[in-house]
Motif scaffolding. Structure first.
Motif: not given
Length: 156
Positions: A41-45
């Motif tokens: 979660p919350a990984s821009q990639y």
């Protein structure tokens, strides 16, 4: 009930609305030909690849990896997310995954990296990754306000 409070009717939740029915999770059986994206979660990639898959209408499964790299058990044995699993292959790095997906797009889908503009796109992508990724990493992991609003709340 206390003065000023109305009694809850059967089937109402604590907030006065209908009580949410708990659903049992459905079990899905993956086929080796399914696209499986391993994310945190919350990984821009991870979000970059997820947006790409969704925008091209490519059916896929999501597998949530452990937030701590040492606890991750990914198909390639690596620790980096996102990781795409497809037909026994594992591909890491969001840009590499989009290049890989270009070779497996549904008929008629717009490629992520059109051949006619490939060199220009590669140059812009390289600059963006070198320049903006640092800002994203700083905001998500170093800056306390950014960390609180992005990563920490997602992992709680």
């Amino acid at each position: 009930s206390a003065p000023g409070q109305r009694a809850r009717r059967r089937g109402e939740g604590a907030m006065g609305g209908k009580a949410a029915r708990r659903r049992e999770p459905r079990e899905f059986h993956r086929h080796p030909d399914h696209l499986v994206l391993h994310v945190i979660p919350a990984s821009q990639y991870s979000n970059k690849v997820l947006l790409g898959l969704t925008s091209r209408g490519m059916p896929h499964f999501l597998e949530f990896a452990a937030p701590e790299p040492d606890a991750r058990q990914l198909p390639t044995g690596g620790k980096a997310v996102p990781e795409l699993e497809f037909k026994g292959e594992g591909v890491t790095d969001s840009t590499a995954i989009l290049h890989f997906l270009d070779q497996h797009l549904p008929e008629g889908a717009e490629p992520f990296f059109p051949a006619s503009h490939k060199d220009a796109i590669e140059e812009v992508n390289k600059l963006a990754e070198e320049y903006f990724d640092g800002f994203c990493d700083y905001f998500n992991f170093v800056d306390e306000t950014g960390y609180r609003s992005s990563v920490r709340n997602s992992l709680a």
